[in-house]
Every structure is written in C-alpha cells, then in structure tokens.
Design a protein around this motif. Structure first.
Motif, PDB file in Angstrom:
ATOM      1  N   UNK A 149      38.768  40.202  38.077  1.00 43.80           N
ATOM      2  CA  UNK A 149      40.012  40.969  38.048  1.00 43.80           C
ATOM      3  C   UNK A 149      40.351  41.644  39.370  1.00 43.80           C
ATOM      4  N   UNK A 150      39.307  42.077  40.107  1.00 47.08           N
ATOM      5  CA  UNK A 150      39.571  42.894  41.293  1.00 47.08           C
ATOM      6  C   UNK A 150      38.984  42.351  42.590  1.00 47.08           C
ATOM      7  N   UNK A 151      37.953  41.524  42.503  1.00 45.14           N
ATOM      8  CA  UNK A 151      37.257  41.108  43.712  1.00 45.14           C
ATOM      9  C   UNK A 151      37.568  39.711  44.187  1.00 45.14           C
ATOM     10  N   UNK A 152      38.531  39.051  43.543  1.00 44.89           N
ATOM     11  CA  UNK A 152      38.805  37.661  43.881  1.00 44.89           C
ATOM     12  C   UNK A 152      40.157  37.398  44.486  1.00 44.89           C
ATOM     13  N   UNK A 153      40.776  38.432  45.036  1.00 44.29           N
ATOM     14  CA  UNK A 153      42.077  38.234  45.675  1.00 44.29           C
ATOM     15  C   UNK A 153      43.171  37.833  44.714  1.00 44.29           C
ATOM     16  N   UNK A 154      43.051  38.261  43.465  1.00 49.62           N
ATOM     17  CA  UNK A 154      44.065  37.918  42.469  1.00 49.62           C
ATOM     18  C   UNK A 154      43.803  36.602  41.760  1.00 49.62           C
ATOM     19  N   UNK A 155      42.745  35.886  42.159  1.00 48.65           N
ATOM     20  CA  UNK A 155      42.371  34.631  41.528  1.00 48.65           C
ATOM     21  C   UNK A 155      41.101  34.829  40.699  1.00 48.65           C
ATOM     22  N   UNK A 156      40.912  33.985  39.696  1.00 49.10           N
ATOM     23  CA  UNK A 156      39.767  34.129  38.792  1.00 49.10           C
ATOM     24  C   UNK A 156      38.541  33.347  39.254  1.00 49.10           C
ATOM     25  N   UNK A 157      38.692  32.434  40.181  1.00 47.31           N
ATOM     26  CA  UNK A 157      37.646  31.447  40.459  1.00 47.31           C
ATOM     27  C   UNK A 157      36.329  32.095  40.877  1.00 47.31           C
ATOM     28  N   UNK A 158      36.375  33.060  41.768  1.00 52.63           N
ATOM     29  CA  UNK A 158      35.140  33.678  42.259  1.00 52.63           C
ATOM     30  C   UNK A 158      34.335  34.300  41.124  1.00 52.63           C
ATOM     31  N   UNK A 159      34.993  35.038  40.253  1.00 47.98           N
ATOM     32  CA  UNK A 159      34.303  35.704  39.169  1.00 47.98           C
ATOM     33  C   UNK A 159      33.773  34.773  38.104  1.00 47.98           C
ATOM     34  N   UNK A 160      34.184  33.511  38.175  1.00 43.59           N
ATOM     35  CA  UNK A 160      33.756  32.510  37.192  1.00 43.59           C
ATOM     36  C   UNK A 160      32.755  31.511  37.760  1.00 43.59           C
ATOM     37  N   UNK A 161      32.461  31.591  39.060  1.00 42.17           N
ATOM     38  CA  UNK A 161      31.762  30.499  39.731  1.00 42.17           C
ATOM     39  C   UNK A 161      30.397  30.837  40.291  1.00 42.17           C
ATOM     40  N   UNK A 162      29.841  31.984  39.931  1.00 45.32           N
ATOM     41  CA  UNK A 162      28.491  32.274  40.391  1.00 45.32           C
ATOM     42  C   UNK A 162      27.507  31.241  39.836  1.00 45.32           C
ATOM     43  N   UNK A 163      26.410  31.049  40.542  1.00 43.44           N
ATOM     44  CA  UNK A 163      25.378  30.130  40.059  1.00 43.44           C
ATOM     45  C   UNK A 163      24.998  30.482  38.620  1.00 43.44           C
ATOM     46  N   UNK A 164      24.824  29.451  37.815  1.00 41.72           N
ATOM     47  CA  UNK A 164      24.404  29.511  36.401  1.00 41.72           C
ATOM     48  C   UNK A 164      25.515  29.932  35.452  1.00 41.72           C
ATOM     49  N   UNK A 165      26.746  30.083  35.935  1.00 35.23           N
ATOM     50  CA  UNK A 165      27.832  30.597  35.098  1.00 35.23           C
ATOM     51  C   UNK A 165      28.542  29.517  34.277  1.00 35.23           C
ATOM     52  N   UNK A 166      27.992  28.297  34.243  1.00 32.76           N
ATOM     53  CA  UNK A 166      28.601  27.253  33.401  1.00 32.76           C
ATOM     54  C   UNK A 166      27.530  26.495  32.626  1.00 32.76           C
ATOM     55  N   UNK A 167      26.873  27.145  31.670  1.00 30.78           N
ATOM     56  CA  UNK A 167      25.945  26.399  30.815  1.00 30.78           C
ATOM     57  C   UNK A 167      26.714  25.507  29.844  1.00 30.78           C
ATOM     58  N   UNK A 168      26.237  24.287  29.655  1.00 31.58           N
ATOM     59  CA  UNK A 168      26.819  23.446  28.608  1.00 31.58           C
ATOM     60  C   UNK A 168      25.797  22.426  28.133  1.00 31.58           C
ATOM     61  N   UNK A 169      25.990  21.960  26.896  1.00 25.81           N
ATOM     62  CA  UNK A 169      25.058  21.037  26.265  1.00 25.81           C
ATOM     63  C   UNK A 169      24.750  21.509  24.853  1.00 25.81           C
TER      64      UNK A 169
END
Length: 277
Positions: A149-169
């Motif tokens: 919300x605040x640290x990504x320059x108005x974009x969501x990508x940074x806050x969603x893209x840290x290592x391990x932030x996409x588990x699936x299976x």
C-alpha cells in the motif's frame, strides 16, 4: 488427473501422478503437449511446485465479499498485477517473513484458485478460454501490506513479490477432474482455525473472463500461472488484524484440489528448506 513435479533420488526432475506422499507413477512426455503414464512407480525425493511459471498474473478484488470487506467499490474491469516468478515455492516449503517486514507485522495470507495455461493463447473468447487450461492448483498470494500500500510507489508488485510469497501445489489437477471452476469452495486455515471460507461463485470475473481479458492483444505463454483473487477473511481486515508470524502453519484448501500446507519462518532462520510430507 493429479500431476506432481518432483526430484527423483538420482536428482532428476520428473512428473508423476497418483502421489501417495512417498511414491508416484512416472509420466513421460511433455505435460504441455502430450504425455502418458508409464505405469512405473518411483520414489519422490523432493516435491516441487507443479510447474515453473513463465509469468504470474494476479487478479485483485475479484470476490464480491472481499471487495465489500475492504470498503472498495466493485471494479468495472479486472484489477491486474504480477508477482515475481522467483517468489514461487512448493507444498511443504516455508513462507519466510522478510527482514524488511519484521518490525511491523504486515505479512498476510490470501487463499486463491490458481489456473495454469497449457498452450499459447491470444484474443481468445470467453467461450473458448477454458480450452487453454492445463489445470488448476491451490495457491496463496502472500502479501506484505505496508509494502503493497505504501512502499511500492502506488503499485502492488513489490509487496507481493518477496521470496516465498507464491506457494502453490501440491498437485496440478486437470480440468476433467475439476469441472466448473466457478463451483469450488476456497478456504485458508491458520494454525487450525479457518479464517477464509469462500466460493468461486462469488467471483466478479469468472476464470474464463479473466483468461479472455488477459489475452486481449497479449499472448499468454504455456506455463502462465493466473491467481484469480481471494475471498473475504484476509488478515488486515480483521479486528484485531491477523498477520503471519514465525511458527504459524498455513493451509490453503480448495475443493477437488486438496490442501497446500506451508509453515512460516523468519527470513533469518537457517532451516527454511523443504519439509517432505
């Protein structure tokens, strides 16, 4: 069919089906084109994410009740963002709380239905969109809310893209076993407590609509992973808020797809490898 990707005891990557927690039946061929069962049982040394995505598209605010709980008006068009493919982990792997998110609790869970594209698709109609689906997976769009919300320059990508932030299976489930993707229960269980309970019928934009929309004048490559949004019950909307902390165990459950389980650790914890289940 339920398809897993794994490492064999001789350190080779393989595909399999009929996984019982220890062994699977080996598949031969390319799951994106033509493959078959060999009938050969094989030991699973390390479970991997079902695919290595070529791209990860995500849809925000795609459940009516989730949009309502966040106080945001229903979107007229799908809200699209992306996650770094480097954020991918498997069932049994640990979600890491980044050191940059440790001082102020902010890492949140988002149980989601994931869709994997099997063939190049561009300008496809809604009526034909599901023809290009290889299968469906349990996924979690782990999110660092302050960064989102605040640290990504108005974009969501940074806050969603840290290592391990996409588990699936743990497995990719083919469409013939799933049926209608708009008729599935979606849940997130944290430390044994069910915090999200939704249904894909509550989606604002259906899976077919999302694929058609994303493919407009843009080719979706085989191996594209699409996260289709999360139902209500996310942590930051609760009173008091609920955020992931080291020691938590998070389960993402989707009807007909099974359960994805990931423990939570600190980024600085040495033991962040796979726990074989």
């Amino acid at each position: 069919m339920q398809i897993i990707r794994f490492m064999t005891q001789d350190k080779k990557m393989a595909w399999g089906t009929g996984y019982d927690g220890h062994r699977a039946t080996l598949l031969k061929g390319d799951i994106f084109s033509k493959f078959s069962e060999t009938g050969q049982p094989i030991s699973v040394q390390t479970l991997l994410p079902p695919i290595q995505p070529t791209a990860i598209f995500c849809i925000g605010l795609n459940y009516r009740l989730h949009a309502e709980e966040t106080g945001v008006a229903l979107p007229e068009y799908p809200v699209v963002f992306m996650k770094n493919p480097g954020s991918v982990i498997a069932h049994g792997d640990a979600v890491q709380i980044p050191s940059s998110c440790a001082k102020i609790p902010e890492v949140d869970y988002e149980a989601e239905l994931g869709v994997v594209i099997k063939s190049p698709v561009k300008n496809v109609s809604e009526a034909r969109a599901l023809d290009h689906v290889l299968g469906y997976v349990c996924a979690n769009d782990v999110s660092a809310r302050r960064w989102q919300k605040n640290g990504g320059g108005g974009q969501w990508v940074k806050g969603k893209s840290f290592d391990t932030f996409c588990p699936f299976g743990p497995a990719l489930v083919t469409p013939d076993e799933v049926g209608d993707p708009q008729d599935l229960r979606v849940e997130c269980i944290l430390n044994g407590e069910r915090l999200q309970k939704g249904h894909t019928s509550d989606m604002i934009f259906s899976v077919a609509r999302i694929i058609s929309y994303l493919s407009q004048s843009a080719t979706l490559l085989p191996g594209t992973l699409i996260l289709t949004g999360t139902p209500s019950g996310v942590g930051f909307t609760r009173n008091p808020p609920v955020y992931l902390t080291p020691g938590d165990v998070m389960e993402t459950r989707i009807e007909k797809l099974g359960a994805l389980e990931n423990r939570v650790v600190s980024e600085n914890t040495e033991d962040v490898g796979i726990t074989q289940r």
